[in-house]
Write a protein that holds these residues in place. Structure first.
Motif, short mmCIF file in Angstrom:
data_model
loop_
_atom_site.label_atom_id
_atom_site.label_comp_id
_atom_site.label_asym_id
_atom_site.label_seq_id
_atom_site.Cartn_x
_atom_site.Cartn_y
_atom_site.Cartn_z
N ILE A 18 16.63 7.81 1.80
CA ILE A 18 17.60 6.71 1.80
C ILE A 18 17.50 5.89 0.52
O ILE A 18 18.51 5.52 -0.09
N ILE A 19 16.26 5.60 0.10
CA ILE A 19 16.07 4.84 -1.14
C ILE A 19 16.63 5.62 -2.33
O ILE A 19 17.26 5.05 -3.24
N ALA A 20 16.43 6.95 -2.32
CA ALA A 20 16.97 7.78 -3.41
C ALA A 20 18.49 7.69 -3.45
O ALA A 20 19.09 7.63 -4.54
N ILE A 21 19.13 7.68 -2.28
CA ILE A 21 20.60 7.56 -2.23
C ILE A 21 21.03 6.20 -2.75
O ILE A 21 21.99 6.08 -3.53
N LEU A 22 20.33 5.13 -2.33
CA LEU A 22 20.69 3.79 -2.77
C LEU A 22 20.51 3.62 -4.28
O LEU A 22 21.21 2.82 -4.91
N ARG A 23 19.59 4.41 -4.86
CA ARG A 23 19.32 4.32 -6.29
C ARG A 23 20.15 5.31 -7.11
O ARG A 23 20.03 5.34 -8.34
N ASP A 24 20.98 6.10 -6.46
CA ASP A 24 21.78 7.11 -7.17
C ASP A 24 22.64 6.43 -8.24
O ASP A 24 23.37 5.48 -7.94
N LYS A 33 20.39 0.01 -7.37
CA LYS A 33 20.19 0.86 -8.55
C LYS A 33 19.96 0.04 -9.81
O LYS A 33 19.53 0.58 -10.82
N ALA A 34 20.22 -1.26 -9.74
CA ALA A 34 20.00 -2.12 -10.92
C ALA A 34 18.58 -2.68 -10.97
O ALA A 34 18.18 -3.24 -12.00
N GLN A 35 17.81 -2.51 -9.90
CA GLN A 35 16.49 -3.16 -9.84
C GLN A 35 15.45 -2.42 -10.67
O GLN A 35 15.53 -1.21 -10.89
N THR A 36 14.47 -3.20 -11.13
CA THR A 36 13.33 -2.68 -11.89
C THR A 36 12.05 -3.16 -11.21
O THR A 36 12.08 -3.99 -10.30
N HIS A 37 10.92 -2.66 -11.69
CA HIS A 37 9.64 -3.14 -11.16
C HIS A 37 9.56 -4.66 -11.27
O HIS A 37 9.15 -5.36 -10.33
N ALA A 38 9.96 -5.17 -12.43
CA ALA A 38 9.84 -6.61 -12.68
C ALA A 38 10.78 -7.42 -11.80
O ALA A 38 10.41 -8.49 -11.30
N SER A 39 12.00 -6.92 -11.59
CA SER A 39 12.99 -7.72 -10.86
C SER A 39 12.65 -7.88 -9.39
O SER A 39 13.06 -8.85 -8.76
N ILE A 40 11.90 -6.91 -8.82
CA ILE A 40 11.56 -7.01 -7.39
C ILE A 40 10.06 -7.25 -7.18
O ILE A 40 9.55 -7.09 -6.07
N ARG A 41 9.39 -7.66 -8.25
CA ARG A 41 7.94 -7.92 -8.15
C ARG A 41 7.65 -8.97 -7.07
O ARG A 41 6.77 -8.78 -6.22
N MET A 42 8.38 -10.09 -7.09
CA MET A 42 8.13 -11.15 -6.13
C MET A 42 8.51 -10.72 -4.71
O MET A 42 7.92 -11.20 -3.73
N ASN A 43 9.49 -9.82 -4.59
CA ASN A 43 9.85 -9.31 -3.26
C ASN A 43 8.65 -8.63 -2.59
O ASN A 43 8.42 -8.79 -1.39
N PHE A 44 7.91 -7.89 -3.40
CA PHE A 44 6.73 -7.18 -2.89
C PHE A 44 5.72 -8.20 -2.35
O PHE A 44 5.20 -8.05 -1.23
N LEU A 45 5.46 -9.23 -3.13
CA LEU A 45 4.51 -10.25 -2.69
C LEU A 45 5.00 -10.97 -1.43
O LEU A 45 4.23 -11.18 -0.48
N GLU A 46 6.28 -11.31 -1.40
CA GLU A 46 6.83 -12.03 -0.24
C GLU A 46 6.75 -11.18 1.02
O GLU A 46 6.40 -11.69 2.10
N GLU A 47 7.06 -9.89 0.90
CA GLU A 47 7.00 -9.01 2.08
C GLU A 47 5.56 -8.88 2.58
O GLU A 47 5.31 -8.85 3.79
N ALA A 48 4.61 -8.80 1.65
CA ALA A 48 3.20 -8.70 2.05
C ALA A 48 2.76 -9.97 2.78
O ALA A 48 2.07 -9.91 3.81
N TYR A 49 3.16 -11.13 2.26
CA TYR A 49 2.81 -12.39 2.91
C TYR A 49 3.45 -12.48 4.30
O TYR A 49 2.84 -12.98 5.26
N GLU A 50 4.70 -12.02 4.43
CA GLU A 50 5.37 -12.06 5.73
C GLU A 50 4.67 -11.14 6.74
O GLU A 50 4.58 -11.47 7.93
N PHE A 76 10.27 2.11 -2.77
CA PHE A 76 11.21 1.70 -3.82
C PHE A 76 10.56 1.81 -5.20
O PHE A 76 11.13 2.39 -6.13
N HIS A 77 9.34 1.26 -5.33
CA HIS A 77 8.64 1.32 -6.61
C HIS A 77 8.30 2.76 -6.99
O HIS A 77 8.36 3.14 -8.17
N ALA A 78 7.92 3.56 -5.99
CA ALA A 78 7.62 4.97 -6.25
C ALA A 78 8.87 5.70 -6.73
O ALA A 78 8.80 6.58 -7.61
N ARG A 79 10.04 5.33 -6.18
CA ARG A 79 11.29 5.96 -6.60
C ARG A 79 11.62 5.63 -8.06
O ARG A 79 12.06 6.49 -8.82
#
Length: 231
Positions: A18-24, A33-50, A76-79
């Protein structure tokens, strides 16, 4: 419009697909498909805290959801890396499986080069090649909450026999006095506060208390007290 098959039970492989399709690049989601490691860095931290919040609440349904969100971030990051040709989701799974096998010789048998190592920290240090104090300290993530990082840095320094901030009420009082004497907002005030917090972390470790967790519980107590005052 892309039709993804309905299933009784979706798996981690479905999540990767599914992630691969969303990133096509052609037919994917404009945002994903516009996201980068840097742009979603804080998302990773927020999800871990939640996810940790769900653990603390003992809410199984919420934990299930939040763990899924954390896993989505991993995939997502692996993709992003797979698109760059460096590694993919399968490589991430392979790496962590090999790490678990290596770090548990008492369960799976000694890994090559792990004979005679019974201490988990020693095994991890050998695996990472962190044989010096400098390498061990550099490996502590800078993105960690500051109190948590301070406690981990002190622990690793102590393991190498290096000096750690003195854990005494006198040192704490001296740092507090320096803070009060410094001009508000000055570099001296910041430095004094840093010493005070570092000393508090050292005192916590000496008392067998996790400083990050202690402050979180103090925060919770503050919230409860404030709410009661405004009832």
């Amino acid at each position: 419009m892309i039709h993804y098959p309905e299933k009784q039970q979706y798996t981690a492989d479905d999540l990767a697909a599914i992630i691969a399709i969303l990133r096509d690049p052609d037919n994917g989601c404009p945002w994903d498909k516009a996201q980068t490691h840097a742009s979603i860095r804080m998302n990773f931290l927020e999800e871990a805290y939640e996810a940790v919040d769900a653990l603390d609440l003992g809410d199984a349904a919420l934990l299930q959801e939040e763990l899924g969100d954390v896993l989505m971030q991993v995939v997502f990051h692996a993709r992003i890396e797979e698109e760059a040709g460096r590694f993919g989701w399968a490589d991430v799974c392979d790496t962590v499986c090999r790490k678990l096998l290596w770090r548990h010789p008492h369960i799976f048998g000694p890994a090559p080069g792990a004979e005679g190592i019974n201490d988990w920290e020693e095994l991890k240090t050998k695996e990472k090649g962190r044989v010096t104090l400098a390498a061990d300290l550099e490996a502590v993530p800078r993105a960690m909450p500051a109190l948590m990082r301070a406690a981990k840095l002190h622990k690793r320094a102590q393991r190498h026999g290096a000096a750690v901030p003195p854990a005494s009420a006198q040192e704490l009082a001296a740092a507090a006095a320096a803070l009060q004497a410094a001009a508000p907002g000055s570099a001296g005030a910041e430095q004094a506060l840093g010493r005070l917090l570092e000393c508090a972390a050292a005192l916590g470790r000496a008392a067998g208390v996790d400083p990050e967790q202690a402050l979180q519980r103090a925060n919770d107590a503050f919230v409860r007290a404030a709410q009661q005052e405004n009832v």
